[in-house]
Design a protein around this motif. Structure first.
Motif, PDB file in Angstrom:
ATOM      1  N   LEU A 185       0.817  -1.210   0.000  1.00 48.65           N
ATOM      2  CA  LEU A 185       0.000   0.000   0.000  1.00 48.65           C
ATOM      3  C   LEU A 185       0.852   1.261   0.000  1.00 48.65           C
ATOM      4  CD1 LEU A 185      -2.672  -0.993   2.685  1.00 48.65           C
ATOM      5  CD2 LEU A 185      -2.760  -1.363   0.209  1.00 48.65           C
ATOM      6  N   ASN A 186       0.328   2.316  -0.588  1.00 53.51           N
ATOM      7  CA  ASN A 186       1.006   3.607  -0.537  1.00 53.51           C
ATOM      8  C   ASN A 186       0.667   4.316   0.777  1.00 53.51           C
ATOM      9  OD1 ASN A 186      -1.590   4.755  -0.822  1.00 53.51           O
ATOM     10  ND2 ASN A 186      -1.366   4.954  -3.049  1.00 53.51           N
ATOM     11  N   HIS A 187       1.203   5.498   0.958  1.00 50.24           N
ATOM     12  CA  HIS A 187       1.044   6.216   2.227  1.00 50.24           C
ATOM     13  C   HIS A 187      -0.429   6.478   2.547  1.00 50.24           C
ATOM     14  CE1 HIS A 187       0.987   9.572   5.069  1.00 50.24           C
ATOM     15  NE2 HIS A 187       2.204   9.181   5.447  1.00 50.24           N
ATOM     16  N   LYS A 188      -1.192   6.931   1.568  1.00 47.88           N
ATOM     17  CA  LYS A 188      -2.598   7.271   1.796  1.00 47.88           C
ATOM     18  C   LYS A 188      -3.405   6.055   2.232  1.00 47.88           C
ATOM     19  CE  LYS A 188      -6.606   9.412  -0.446  1.00 47.88           C
ATOM     20  NZ  LYS A 188      -7.123  10.044  -1.700  1.00 47.88           N
ATOM     21  N   LYS A 189      -3.221   4.922   1.532  1.00 49.77           N
ATOM     22  CA  LYS A 189      -3.983   3.715   1.848  1.00 49.77           C
ATOM     23  C   LYS A 189      -3.531   3.099   3.170  1.00 49.77           C
ATOM     24  CE  LYS A 189      -5.143   2.506  -2.923  1.00 49.77           C
ATOM     25  NZ  LYS A 189      -4.994   1.517  -4.023  1.00 49.77           N
ATOM     26  N   LEU A 190      -2.239   3.181   3.443  1.00 50.84           N
ATOM     27  CA  LEU A 190      -1.727   2.635   4.701  1.00 50.84           C
ATOM     28  C   LEU A 190      -2.230   3.461   5.880  1.00 50.84           C
ATOM     29  CD1 LEU A 190       0.028   0.217   5.431  1.00 50.84           C
ATOM     30  CD2 LEU A 190       2.025   1.705   5.386  1.00 50.84           C
ATOM     31  N   ASN A 191      -2.278   4.748   5.689  1.00 51.57           N
ATOM     32  CA  ASN A 191      -2.799   5.635   6.723  1.00 51.57           C
ATOM     33  C   ASN A 191      -4.286   5.362   6.981  1.00 51.57           C
ATOM     34  OD1 ASN A 191      -2.351   8.152   8.448  1.00 51.57           O
ATOM     35  ND2 ASN A 191      -4.102   8.788   7.183  1.00 51.57           N
ATOM     36  N   SER A 192      -5.020   5.093   5.898  1.00 53.01           N
ATOM     37  CA  SER A 192      -6.444   4.781   6.024  1.00 53.01           C
ATOM     38  C   SER A 192      -6.652   3.448   6.729  1.00 53.01           C
ATOM     39  CB  SER A 192      -7.089   4.745   4.634  1.00 53.01           C
ATOM     40  OG  SER A 192      -8.441   4.353   4.715  1.00 53.01           O
ATOM     41  N   LEU A 193      -5.780   2.489   6.447  1.00 49.00           N
ATOM     42  CA  LEU A 193      -5.913   1.153   7.036  1.00 49.00           C
ATOM     43  C   LEU A 193      -5.531   1.132   8.517  1.00 49.00           C
ATOM     44  CD1 LEU A 193      -6.350  -1.940   6.719  1.00 49.00           C
ATOM     45  CD2 LEU A 193      -3.924  -2.094   6.111  1.00 49.00           C
ATOM     46  N   LEU A 194      -4.361   1.686   8.845  1.00 47.20           N
ATOM     47  CA  LEU A 194      -3.841   1.592  10.212  1.00 47.20           C
ATOM     48  C   LEU A 194      -4.210   2.786  11.084  1.00 47.20           C
ATOM     49  CD1 LEU A 194      -0.263   0.195   9.484  1.00 47.20           C
ATOM     50  CD2 LEU A 194      -2.320  -1.079  10.097  1.00 47.20           C
ATOM     51  N   GLY A 195      -4.430   3.940  10.460  1.00 52.23           N
ATOM     52  CA  GLY A 195      -4.758   5.123  11.230  1.00 52.23           C
ATOM     53  C   GLY A 195      -3.541   5.991  11.499  1.00 52.23           C
TER      54      GLY A 195
END
Length: 244
Positions: free
Chosen positions: A203-213
């Protein structure tokens, strides 16, 4: 000793060049040979040690021989991530810095993560590499009170106290609330104990941030933490497997 060397020189064929000509040179030669032997013993002991420890590190068979030296460099991007990963390993002692390797499958994330693990293991560190699926499966096995020999809390403690925990395949798992809670809890415990964590993800930064918080990513940014993006194509198709 000098008499012995003179006699030895007389019986030696003329084409043989002696390693020493006097007792001082003989002593020096013996010391050098002893040093070389000691170094070979140390290397053998290291090899034995790494084979023994790697069985418990979670480093898969495919990656057990991964090192910084055998990481293939085909372009500047490879060189950049290699230098950064090596620097991370070399500066690991007493560091709280975590790392995130993100990018497409087959781009070298696992190789460099395993190279970091192998490097640190040889220097006496406890390393664990585990996929999210295996992490959750291990935790869920503790739910059966009759068959499990270890509690969920004990497992979480183990995950939270190794010198470096590397969680692989973040984003490939089912995005359940329990999984997010567990990953959040482990990273929170580790950062509170000043223990670094590694994350491997497609995942890229945006998706990883959305997934993990944001809270998790904030914990992962403590110290001189590292985020490397592997943006190139997979080179697994170029790997040839010898069949015997």
């Amino acid at each position: 000793m000098n008499n012995f060397l003179k006699k030895l020189k007389k019986i030696m064929p003329s084409y043989i060049e002696p390693k020493f000509f006097n007792d001082k040179e003989l002593l020096s030669w013996n010391q050098e040979q002893g040093k070389k032997y000691s170094e070979s013993v140390i290397q053998k002991n290291k090899a034995t040690k790494i084979q023994r420890i790697l069985g418990r590190s979670g480093i898969r068979e495919l990656y057990k021989n991964c090192s910084f030296e055998n990481y293939k460099i085909n372009h500047e991007g490879h060189k950049t991530v290699l230098c950064a990963a090596r620097r991370y390993a070399e500066n690991f002692k007493n560091s709280i810095s975590s790392f995130i390797f993100s990018g497409r499958p087959g781009t070298g994330k696992n190789h460099l993560a395993s190279a970091i693990g192998n490097y640190l293991i040889l220097r006496g560190n406890n390393i664990l590499i585990i996929t999210v699926a295996d992490l959750m499966s291990t935790l869920k096995s503790t739910f059966n009170q009759t068959s499990s020999k270890i509690t969920e809390e004990k497992l979480l403690h183990n995950f939270s106290t190794v010198d470096l925990l590397i969680i692989d395949e973040i984003g490939m798992q089912i995005e359940s609330r329990y999984e997010k809670m567990i990953i959040n809890q482990i990273i929170d415990r580790r950062s509170s104990s000043q223990k670094p964590t590694g994350i491997l993800s497609n995942l890229n930064h945006k998706k990883l941030n959305s997934l993990l918080g944001e809270r998790v990513l904030d914990r992962m940014s403590l110290g001189n933490s590292l985020w490397l993006t592997f943006e190139w194509e997979s080179y697994r198709k170029n790997v040839q497997i010898n069949q015997h």
